[in-house]
Design a protein around this motif. Structure first.
Motif, mmCIF file in Angstrom:
data_model
loop_
_atom_site.group_PDB
_atom_site.id
_atom_site.type_symbol
_atom_site.label_atom_id
_atom_site.label_comp_id
_atom_site.label_asym_id
_atom_site.label_seq_id
_atom_site.Cartn_x
_atom_site.Cartn_y
_atom_site.Cartn_z
ATOM 1 N N VAL A 72 0.842 -1.195 0.000
ATOM 2 C CA VAL A 72 0.000 0.000 0.000
ATOM 3 C C VAL A 72 0.875 1.243 0.000
ATOM 4 N N GLY A 73 0.629 2.142 -0.939
ATOM 5 C CA GLY A 73 1.365 3.395 -0.960
ATOM 6 C C GLY A 73 2.072 3.632 -2.279
ATOM 7 N N PRO A 74 2.340 4.905 -2.590
ATOM 8 C CA PRO A 74 2.962 5.259 -3.867
ATOM 9 C C PRO A 74 4.457 4.959 -3.884
ATOM 10 N N VAL A 75 4.965 4.683 -5.096
ATOM 11 C CA VAL A 75 6.392 4.485 -5.313
ATOM 12 C C VAL A 75 6.817 5.414 -6.451
ATOM 13 N N THR A 76 7.802 6.250 -6.194
ATOM 14 C CA THR A 76 8.318 7.170 -7.204
ATOM 15 C C THR A 76 9.789 6.873 -7.428
ATOM 16 N N VAL A 77 10.174 6.732 -8.702
ATOM 17 C CA VAL A 77 11.566 6.445 -9.055
ATOM 18 C C VAL A 77 12.047 7.538 -9.996
ATOM 19 N N SER B 127 -5.599 -0.749 9.312
ATOM 20 C CA SER B 127 -6.330 -0.223 8.165
ATOM 21 C C SER B 127 -5.360 -0.010 7.001
ATOM 22 N N GLU B 128 -5.926 0.218 5.832
ATOM 23 C CA GLU B 128 -5.090 0.478 4.653
ATOM 24 C C GLU B 128 -4.225 1.709 4.869
ATOM 25 N N GLU B 129 -4.790 2.723 5.511
ATOM 26 C CA GLU B 129 -4.026 3.940 5.772
ATOM 27 C C GLU B 129 -2.875 3.669 6.737
ATOM 28 N N GLU B 130 -3.103 2.813 7.733
ATOM 29 C CA GLU B 130 -2.051 2.484 8.702
ATOM 30 C C GLU B 130 -0.946 1.634 8.067
ATOM 31 N N GLN B 131 -1.280 0.879 7.030
ATOM 32 C CA GLN B 131 -0.289 0.029 6.376
ATOM 33 C C GLN B 131 0.405 0.726 5.195
ATOM 34 N N LYS B 132 0.099 1.965 5.001
ATOM 35 C CA LYS B 132 0.633 2.709 3.861
ATOM 36 C C LYS B 132 2.085 3.110 4.090
ATOM 37 N N VAL B 133 2.920 2.872 3.075
ATOM 38 C CA VAL B 133 4.315 3.313 3.079
ATOM 39 C C VAL B 133 4.600 4.011 1.748
ATOM 40 N N GLU B 134 5.157 5.202 1.806
ATOM 41 C CA GLU B 134 5.530 5.948 0.601
ATOM 42 C C GLU B 134 7.034 5.794 0.364
ATOM 43 N N TYR B 135 7.394 5.542 -0.906
ATOM 44 C CA TYR B 135 8.804 5.391 -1.273
ATOM 45 C C TYR B 135 9.185 6.404 -2.348
ATOM 46 N N GLU B 136 10.398 6.904 -2.220
ATOM 47 C CA GLU B 136 10.998 7.741 -3.249
ATOM 48 C C GLU B 136 12.419 7.231 -3.475
ATOM 49 N N ILE B 137 12.703 6.811 -4.709
ATOM 50 C CA ILE B 137 13.986 6.186 -5.028
ATOM 51 C C ILE B 137 14.686 6.994 -6.108
ATOM 52 N N PHE B 138 15.970 7.243 -5.903
ATOM 53 C CA PHE B 138 16.791 7.952 -6.877
ATOM 54 C C PHE B 138 17.859 6.996 -7.402
ATOM 55 N N LEU B 139 17.900 6.809 -8.736
ATOM 56 C CA LEU B 139 18.802 5.844 -9.341
ATOM 57 C C LEU B 139 19.780 6.515 -10.294
ATOM 58 N N PRO B 140 21.068 6.172 -10.214
ATOM 59 C CA PRO B 140 22.021 6.608 -11.234
ATOM 60 C C PRO B 140 21.837 5.802 -12.509
ATOM 61 N N SER C 234 -1.647 -1.515 -4.700
ATOM 62 C CA SER C 234 -2.636 -0.465 -4.918
ATOM 63 C C SER C 234 -2.046 0.926 -5.099
ATOM 64 N N GLY C 235 -0.820 1.148 -4.651
ATOM 65 C CA GLY C 235 -0.257 2.487 -4.757
ATOM 66 C C GLY C 235 0.208 2.792 -6.167
ATOM 67 N N PRO C 236 0.127 4.036 -6.624
ATOM 68 C CA PRO C 236 0.629 4.371 -7.951
ATOM 69 C C PRO C 236 2.142 4.194 -8.047
ATOM 70 N N ILE C 237 2.619 3.821 -9.235
ATOM 71 C CA ILE C 237 4.048 3.684 -9.513
ATOM 72 C C ILE C 237 4.404 4.736 -10.562
ATOM 73 N N ARG C 238 5.382 5.579 -10.244
ATOM 74 C CA ARG C 238 5.789 6.639 -11.168
ATOM 75 C C ARG C 238 7.303 6.558 -11.393
ATOM 76 N N VAL C 239 7.695 6.562 -12.659
ATOM 77 C CA VAL C 239 9.118 6.499 -13.024
ATOM 78 C C VAL C 239 9.404 7.639 -13.990
ATOM 79 N N LYS C 240 10.510 8.356 -13.750
ATOM 80 C CA LYS C 240 10.823 9.492 -14.617
ATOM 81 C C LYS C 240 12.328 9.658 -14.776
ATOM 82 N N GLY C 241 12.754 9.828 -16.031
ATOM 83 C CA GLY C 241 14.098 10.308 -16.333
ATOM 84 C C GLY C 241 15.207 9.288 -16.274
ATOM 85 N N LEU C 242 14.924 7.984 -16.139
ATOM 86 C CA LEU C 242 15.999 7.006 -15.987
ATOM 87 C C LEU C 242 16.824 6.896 -17.266
#
Length: 287
Positions: free
Chosen positions: A47-52, A93-106, A117-125
């Motif tokens: 649960v929660g968004p992942v941004t890369v 609850s779903e809100e209590e189990q939510k974890v947000e991630y932000e990952i920066f990759l070379p 269920s969380g959105p997955i967003r990838v940009k600029g790799l």
């Protein structure tokens, strides 16, 4: 400083980085990892968004924020592979189990993300192999130069949006989610849906093989005047309409059926394009 000392220092920094801070029920952590050639990151999050995002240099940076102490973030290094997983400690609850991630990759560091269920967003790799899997998670990938690497995206019901992607071997699959592609090119691009619609806008970059297939969903393609394609389109029980100027082939093994299929070339026909549906509508028009 010797390599052994560097490794010990790095390991200490990793442990220290995961100490994190906690306030108002939220737990935030940050990890910095020195990426070796061929390194890859694997992340599983229920649960929660992942941004890369892309970052210059040689460090992988992972930031996380857990909404409660009912979940925790586990990290494990296995050689050049770095595995991150959201671990549920107790029911909530779903809100209590939510974890947000932000990952920066070379550049040239691979990434695998699995989410429910969380959105997955990838940009600029740059030059990274990318594997994204989700159930209902919507997936967005933008401004990626894959450098000949693979981009695989799979969802059950989540919509998939891809824009400004170059030099990628792409395999995109969804059961009921819609797939939208704009300015996407590569040596081989395959998009398959069962019930979802497929929309493509762009040139179909030169010397590529493109296959857009949907069982019952519609396929809509918009081409600029300069597109160089060798196109074949067929809907078995649906319809196929073309408003883009295609030249009929002098020799073709494909026999078009009025209202359900068509074929032809534009300019030199440098890219092969196949549009196929069982019962959906296929529409091709000039952009």
């Amino acid at each position: 400083m010797g390599r052994g000392n560097q490794n010990r220092k790095l390991a200490w920094l990793l442990v220290a980085g995961w100490a994190g801070l906690t306030w108002a029920g939220a737990q935030t952590k940050e990890l910095k990892y020195l990426a070796a050639p061929g390194a890859s990151v694997s992340l599983a999050n229920d649960v929660g968004p992942v941004t890369v995002r892309y970052t210059e240099g040689h460090k992988i940076v992972v930031k996380s924020k857990a909404n409660s102490n009912k979940v925790e973030v586990d990290a494990e290094q296995k050689g050049n592979r770095f595995e991150i997983r959201t671990h549920i400690l107790q029911p909530g609850s779903e809100e209590e189990q939510k974890v947000e991630y932000e990952i920066f990759l070379p550049a040239k560091v691979g990434i695998t993300v699995r989410a429910n269920s969380g959105p997955i967003r990838v940009k600029g790799l740059r030059g990274s192999e990318v594997i994204l899997e989700g159930d209902s998670s919507p997936v967005e990938v933008h401004e990626v130069d894959a450098g000949g690497q693979h981009l695989h995206v799979r969802t059950v019901s989540g919509n998939i949006t891809l824009g400004n992607i170059a030099n990628a071997h792409m395999e995109i699959r969804s059961l009921s989610g819609d797939v939208s592609l704009e300015n996407v090119s590569g040596p081989k691009v395959q998009v398959t849906t069962t019930q979802g619609d497929i929309r493509y806008q762009g040139l179909f970059g030169s010397n590529g093989e493109y296959s857009l297939i949907s069982h019952s969903g519609d396929i809509n393609v918009a081409l600029p005047e300069g597109a160089s394609v060798d196109m074949m389109a067929e809907s078995v029980e649906g319809s196929a309409d073309n408003d883009f100027p295609l030249q009929r082939k002098q020799h073709s093994s494909f026999l078009p059926h009025q209202g359900r299929s068509f074929s032809g070339t534009s300019h030199s026909g440098s890219s092969s394009v196949q549009l196929s549906s069982f019962s959906g509508k296929i529409r091709v028009k000039k952009q």
